[in-house]
Every structure is written in structure tokens, then in C-alpha cells.
Design an enzyme around this catalytic site. Structure first.
Site, PDB file in Angstrom:
ATOM      1  N   GLY A  14       1.180  -1.182   0.458  1.00 51.21           N
ATOM      2  CA  GLY A  14      -0.392  -0.373   0.219  1.00 51.21           C
ATOM      3  C   GLY A  14       0.717   1.174  -0.163  1.00 51.21           C
ATOM      4  O   GLY A  14       1.974   1.315   0.388  1.00 51.21           O
ATOM      5  N   ARG A  75       1.044  -5.207  -4.996  1.00 45.68           N
ATOM      6  CA  ARG A  75       1.212  -6.415  -4.417  1.00 45.68           C
ATOM      7  C   ARG A  75       1.061  -7.705  -5.423  1.00 45.68           C
ATOM      8  O   ARG A  75       0.578  -7.232  -6.345  1.00 45.68           O
ATOM      9  CB  ARG A  75      -0.341  -6.209  -3.504  1.00 45.68           C
ATOM     10  CG  ARG A  75      -0.553  -4.964  -2.552  1.00 45.68           C
ATOM     11  CD  ARG A  75      -1.423  -6.030  -2.005  1.00 45.68           C
ATOM     12  NE  ARG A  75      -2.335  -4.831  -1.348  1.00 45.68           N
ATOM     13  CZ  ARG A  75      -2.099  -4.408  -0.149  1.00 45.68           C
ATOM     14  NH1 ARG A  75      -0.743  -4.175   0.061  1.00 45.68           N
ATOM     15  NH2 ARG A  75      -1.915  -2.588   0.773  1.00 45.68           N
ATOM     16  N   ASP A 106       4.739  -4.699   5.836  1.00 46.40           N
ATOM     17  CA  ASP A 106       5.593  -6.505   6.626  1.00 46.40           C
ATOM     18  C   ASP A 106       5.864  -7.179   5.331  1.00 46.40           C
ATOM     19  O   ASP A 106       5.931  -8.031   5.093  1.00 46.40           O
ATOM     20  CB  ASP A 106       4.789  -6.931   7.223  1.00 46.40           C
ATOM     21  CG  ASP A 106       3.248  -6.582   7.678  1.00 46.40           C
ATOM     22  OD1 ASP A 106       3.238  -6.014   6.756  1.00 46.40           O
ATOM     23  OD2 ASP A 106       2.991  -7.281   8.396  1.00 46.40           O
ATOM     24  N   THR A 129       4.118   2.849   5.917  1.00 47.20           N
ATOM     25  CA  THR A 129       3.611   2.085   6.086  1.00 47.20           C
ATOM     26  C   THR A 129       2.176   2.915   6.852  1.00 47.20           C
ATOM     27  O   THR A 129       2.331   3.067   7.837  1.00 47.20           O
ATOM     28  CB  THR A 129       2.910   0.570   6.206  1.00 47.20           C
ATOM     29  OG1 THR A 129       1.522   0.650   6.755  1.00 47.20           O
ATOM     30  CG2 THR A 129       3.732   0.447   7.142  1.00 47.20           C
ATOM     31  N   ASP A 131       0.324   1.951   8.527  1.00 48.83           N
ATOM     32  CA  ASP A 131      -0.444   1.276   9.598  1.00 48.83           C
ATOM     33  C   ASP A 131       0.180   1.371  10.855  1.00 48.83           C
ATOM     34  O   ASP A 131      -0.332   1.246  12.102  1.00 48.83           O
ATOM     35  CB  ASP A 131      -0.636  -0.863   8.737  1.00 48.83           C
ATOM     36  CG  ASP A 131      -2.030  -0.434   7.942  1.00 48.83           C
ATOM     37  OD1 ASP A 131      -2.097   0.502   7.807  1.00 48.83           O
ATOM     38  OD2 ASP A 131      -1.063  -1.703   7.755  1.00 48.83           O
ATOM     39  N   ASP A 133       2.511  -0.872  11.540  1.00 53.43           N
ATOM     40  CA  ASP A 133       2.481  -2.462  12.101  1.00 53.43           C
ATOM     41  C   ASP A 133       3.697  -2.829  12.570  1.00 53.43           C
ATOM     42  O   ASP A 133       3.765  -4.225  12.119  1.00 53.43           O
ATOM     43  CB  ASP A 133       1.239  -3.132  11.754  1.00 53.43           C
ATOM     44  CG  ASP A 133       1.377  -3.057  10.312  1.00 53.43           C
ATOM     45  OD1 ASP A 133       1.962  -2.514   9.718  1.00 53.43           O
ATOM     46  OD2 ASP A 133       0.536  -3.923  10.197  1.00 53.43           O
ATOM     47  N   MET A 173      -8.668   2.509   8.776  1.00 50.69           N
ATOM     48  CA  MET A 173      -7.597   1.571   8.346  1.00 50.69           C
ATOM     49  C   MET A 173      -6.834   1.145   9.039  1.00 50.69           C
ATOM     50  O   MET A 173      -6.518   1.221  10.587  1.00 50.69           O
ATOM     51  CB  MET A 173      -6.948   2.263   7.230  1.00 50.69           C
ATOM     52  CG  MET A 173      -8.070   1.926   5.986  1.00 50.69           C
ATOM     53  SD  MET A 173      -6.693   2.029   4.098  1.00 50.69           S
ATOM     54  CE  MET A 173      -7.178   1.681   2.938  1.00 50.69           C
ATOM     55  N   ARG A 175      -5.020  -2.898   9.063  1.00 48.59           N
ATOM     56  CA  ARG A 175      -5.096  -4.051   8.729  1.00 48.59           C
ATOM     57  C   ARG A 175      -5.690  -4.652  10.332  1.00 48.59           C
ATOM     58  O   ARG A 175      -6.517  -4.600  10.346  1.00 48.59           O
ATOM     59  CB  ARG A 175      -3.672  -4.447   7.895  1.00 48.59           C
ATOM     60  CG  ARG A 175      -4.128  -5.361   7.841  1.00 48.59           C
ATOM     61  CD  ARG A 175      -3.050  -5.933   6.699  1.00 48.59           C
ATOM     62  NE  ARG A 175      -2.581  -4.963   6.106  1.00 48.59           N
ATOM     63  CZ  ARG A 175      -3.089  -4.907   4.181  1.00 48.59           C
ATOM     64  NH1 ARG A 175      -3.571  -6.270   4.202  1.00 48.59           N
ATOM     65  NH2 ARG A 175      -2.115  -4.756   3.740  1.00 48.59           N
ATOM     66  N   GLY A 189     -10.283  12.802  20.855  1.00 53.60           N
ATOM     67  CA  GLY A 189     -11.052  12.862  22.170  1.00 53.60           C
ATOM     68  C   GLY A 189     -12.615  11.524  22.000  1.00 53.60           C
ATOM     69  O   GLY A 189     -13.559  12.191  22.686  1.00 53.60           O
ATOM     70  N   GLU A 225     -10.711  -1.596  11.744  1.00 50.97           N
ATOM     71  CA  GLU A 225     -10.725  -2.088  10.354  1.00 50.97           C
ATOM     72  C   GLU A 225     -10.566  -4.087  11.302  1.00 50.97           C
ATOM     73  O   GLU A 225     -11.540  -4.671  10.865  1.00 50.97           O
ATOM     74  CB  GLU A 225     -10.672  -1.979   9.511  1.00 50.97           C
ATOM     75  CG  GLU A 225      -9.183  -2.308   9.256  1.00 50.97           C
ATOM     76  CD  GLU A 225      -8.437  -1.930   7.829  1.00 50.97           C
ATOM     77  OE1 GLU A 225      -9.687  -1.477   7.073  1.00 50.97           O
ATOM     78  OE2 GLU A 225      -7.053  -1.929   7.748  1.00 50.97           O
TER      79      GLU A 225
HETATM   80  O1  F6P Z   1      -1.421  -1.545   4.575  1.00 54.05           O
HETATM   81  C1  F6P Z   1      -2.359  -0.251   4.299  1.00 54.05           C
HETATM   82  C2  F6P Z   1      -3.693  -0.687   4.157  1.00 54.05           C
HETATM   83  O2  F6P Z   1      -4.205   0.726   3.699  1.00 54.05           O
HETATM   84  C3  F6P Z   1      -4.444  -1.312   5.212  1.00 54.05           C
HETATM   85  O3  F6P Z   1      -4.795  -0.322   6.396  1.00 54.05           O
HETATM   86  C4  F6P Z   1      -5.805  -1.515   4.795  1.00 54.05           C
HETATM   87  O4  F6P Z   1      -6.144  -2.893   5.207  1.00 54.05           O
HETATM   88  C5  F6P Z   1      -4.822  -1.909   2.753  1.00 54.05           C
HETATM   89  O5  F6P Z   1      -3.699  -1.777   2.757  1.00 54.05           O
HETATM   90  C6  F6P Z   1      -6.033  -1.743   2.414  1.00 54.05           C
HETATM   91  O6  F6P Z   1      -5.914  -2.346   0.453  1.00 54.05           O
HETATM   92  P1  F6P Z   1      -5.939  -1.660  -0.219  1.00 54.05           P
HETATM   93  O7  F6P Z   1      -5.635  -0.869  -0.819  1.00 54.05           O
HETATM   94  O8  F6P Z   1      -5.261  -3.029  -1.175  1.00 54.05           O
HETATM   95  O9  F6P Z   1      -6.987  -2.205  -0.798  1.00 54.05           O
END
Ligand code: F6P
Length: 324
Positions: A14, A75, A106, A129, A131, A133, A173, A175, A189, A225
């Protein structure tokens, strides 16, 4: 060991705001160190289909302030297979590339770690990213901008939520992780923050809504999410059925979180990491991520970033309970 002459950089997975700042830093730090720098288009897909372009310093002018990635990203299921990685390695060799910088999350690092080990090829990861994460780094490029995007959107939702006395479930978002929800929820808040890292939160939410219903009617419930106790719509429906007197709405922020001009923090972090990645290649590092810990650049083995799991900051969890 042969002297490094040519390096390549790609963005994968992403996109994240600040990736362009990182590309710019890799290109300019490379050129400053007398390296030829190539960009690979569309991430691992372009590595497999041999899409290399030579980058000059002027090719990365005026991109530090832009979101997305000038190299494109994808991807690539093919790169998950050994055959795909072998093809990619052959292209790196055919283009006489001595080292590769991968900017991604990752999934991208899993591939980076494998191609590096299978072919004993130097690969440096830059965490990119929204995320946040990734194990081994306090921050990933794009996280800060995404947080600010969420805060901006939720502040606007708050205006309408208060005006109508509504309970808004806002899905963000992340993941399988709750880093975006947790930090942006504190910044907005939010009255409740539901993240995958914590169990039993839906029951607690019901108690909270029963209590707070007596005091105020509008609230923001931030939901990651990846929440495992049910998705945002399911949780919202459950609340509606338990509290028919509440006026409930759901807002899924989606890809708007990934766009826009990167914040100053993301631009500076990306610039530092880009320079550190070139340094690492010049210093014979072969399979590491350049991360940031306590505001210093660190080196973490790529396979560790893939195998180990980043945990949420317990101090932030305490803050939720205290301030809500
Ligand atoms: O990893 C980044 C991210 O934006 C996540 O937060 C989300 O779940 C995912 O990519 C969405 O992926 P795509 O853009 O392929 O729908």
C-alpha cells in the site's frame, strides 16, 4: 567485497504519504556517494518484468511534498513464489545492480528478506506503511499523515454528531493492528476506541453507552478495521438493537486516510531513513530494516521485522481509560 556502484529503489504494498520523500533521499544520498541510482516501477511486479529507470537528482525534484509514490506500487503474488524471486534476482544482476532498497510494509519485507537470503543479495528495508505495525521501529512512513487525515475527518464528523445528538462509529484502517485507531482516537477525544489488540471491548462499550446515555447523547466510537469481535457495521447494529433510543451512524473513512501531502514529521523521517538506507548499503549491510527508536536510526534484521510482532504502547492504553 566489490565496491558498490549501482543501487535500485522500489516502493511496494500500500502506498503511504512520505514514500516520495524517501525515494528522493535514496536518490540524492546515492548520487552524493557517487552511485548510479535506478528506480523500479510498480514494486516487485516491475522487478520481475524488468522495469528499471535511471534516476537523476532532478527526477526527484519537487516530490517531497507529494503523497503516493512516483515509482508506482503493487502487491505481487508472483514474488511470493521462489520462481518469481529468482526472475527478479536475474533482472537485478542483468542490470548490474549491487544493492536494493525496498520501501514498504511487512508483506514487502517478507519478500525482501527471502530474496536477500536466497541469493545472498544486499537488501535494505525502509518502513513505509500507514499502519505503523512493523516490529523494530517506533514509526513507519505515512503513519503520522494518516493520523492527521483521520483527525481532520473526525473533527468534521464531530460537528455533525453533536448537532444531531448522534453516536458515530468511525472505522479506520490498520489491517490487523490498532495503531491508527488508538492514537487518532486519543487525538480526537473519541469516547471509545475499539482495537484488535484488546478483547471484551464490545461488552464494555455496552456498559459505557448505558451509563453515558444518561449524560450526553453524541459520541465518537473509533473502530479499527481489524477488530475481531465483529466488524464496525455489526457492532453498530448491536448497539442500535440494545439502545433503540440512540441515533447511530457509521462512517468508514477508507482510502482517504492514505492520501495527501505528507506531514513535516513524515517528510523528515523518510529523509533520514533514505539516507540511512544508502549508508547501510555502503557499509555492507545485507538484510536489514532502517528503523527509528527513541528518535535514533536503528538497524533491525529484516527477518526479525517479519517474525516478531509489534505491541501497542501500554501508556496509550492507560490514557484511554483515564481520559474518556
Ligand atoms: O497496509 C495499508 C492499508 O491501507 C491497510 O490499512 C488496509 O487494510 C489495506 O492497506 C488496504 O489495502 P488496499 O489498498 O489494497 O485495498
Amino acid at each position: 567485497m566489490e565496491k558498490m556502484k549501482k543501487i535500485a529503489v522500489l516502493t511496494s504494498g500500500g502506498d503511504a504519504p512520505g514514500m516520495n520523500a524517501a525515494i528522493r533521499a535514496v536518490v540524492r544520498a546515492g548520487i552524493a556517494n557517487k552511485l548510479d541510482v535506478y528506480g523500479v516501477l510498480r514494486g516487485y511486479k516491475g522487478l520481475i518484468s524488468n522495469e528499471f529507470i535511471k534516476l537523476k537528482s532532478t527526477d526527484v525534484s519537487k516530490i517531497i511534498q507529494t503523497g503516493g509514490t512516483i515509482l508506482g506500487t503493487a502487491r505481487s503474488p508472483e514474488f511470493r513464489e521462489k520462481e518469481g524471486r529468482t526472475k527478479a534476482f536475474e533482472n537485478l544482476k542483468a542490470n548490474k545492480i549491487d544493492g536494493l532498497v525496498v520501501i514498504g510494509g511487512d508483506g514487502s519485507f517478507a519478500g525482501a528478506s527471502l530474496i536477500s537470503r536466497e541469493h545472498n543479495f544486499p537488501v535494505i528495508g525502509i518502513p513505509g506503511t500507514i499502519d505503523n505495525d512493523l516490529y523494530g521501529t517506533d514509526y513507519t512512513i505515512g503513519y503520522d499523515t494518516a493520523l492527521n487525515n483521520v483527525v481532520d475527518a473526525v473533527d468534521k464528523i464531530r460537528d455533525t454528531a453533536s448537532s444531531h445528538d448522534r453516536v458515530f462509529f468511525v472505522e479506520v484502517m490498520g489491517r490487523e493492528a490498532g495503531f491508527i485507531a488508538l492514537r487518532s482516537g486519543i487525538a480526537c477525544g473519541a469516547e471509545a476506541i475499539l482495537i484488535p489488540e484488546l478483547d471484551g471491548q464490545v461488552d464494555k462499550l455496552m456498559t459505557f453507552l448505558a451509563d453515558q446515555g444518561k449524560k450526553k447523547k453524541s459520541s465518537i466510537i473509533m473502530v479499527a478495521e481489524g477488530k475481531k469481535e465483529g466488524n464496525t457495521l455489526e457492532i453498530a447494529r448491536l448497539v442500535e438493537s440494545k439502545f433503540p433510543e440512540l441515533d447511530v451512524r457509521v462512517s468508514i473513512l477508507g482510502h482517504i486516510q492514505r492520501g495527501g501531502s505528507p506531514t513535516a514529521y513524515d517528510r523528515v523521517t523518510a529523509s533520514r531513513m533514505g539516507v540511512a538506507a544508502v549508508d547501510a548499503l555502503l557499509n555492507d549491510q545485507r538484510s536489514i530494516m532502517v528503523g527509528i527508536a527513541d528518535n535514533d536510526i536503528t538497524h533491525v534484521p529484516l527477518n526479525k521485522t517479519v517474525k516478531l510482532h509489534k505491541t501497542v504502547n501500554p501508556d496509550l492504553l492507560d490514557i484511554i481509560d483515564l481520559l474518556i
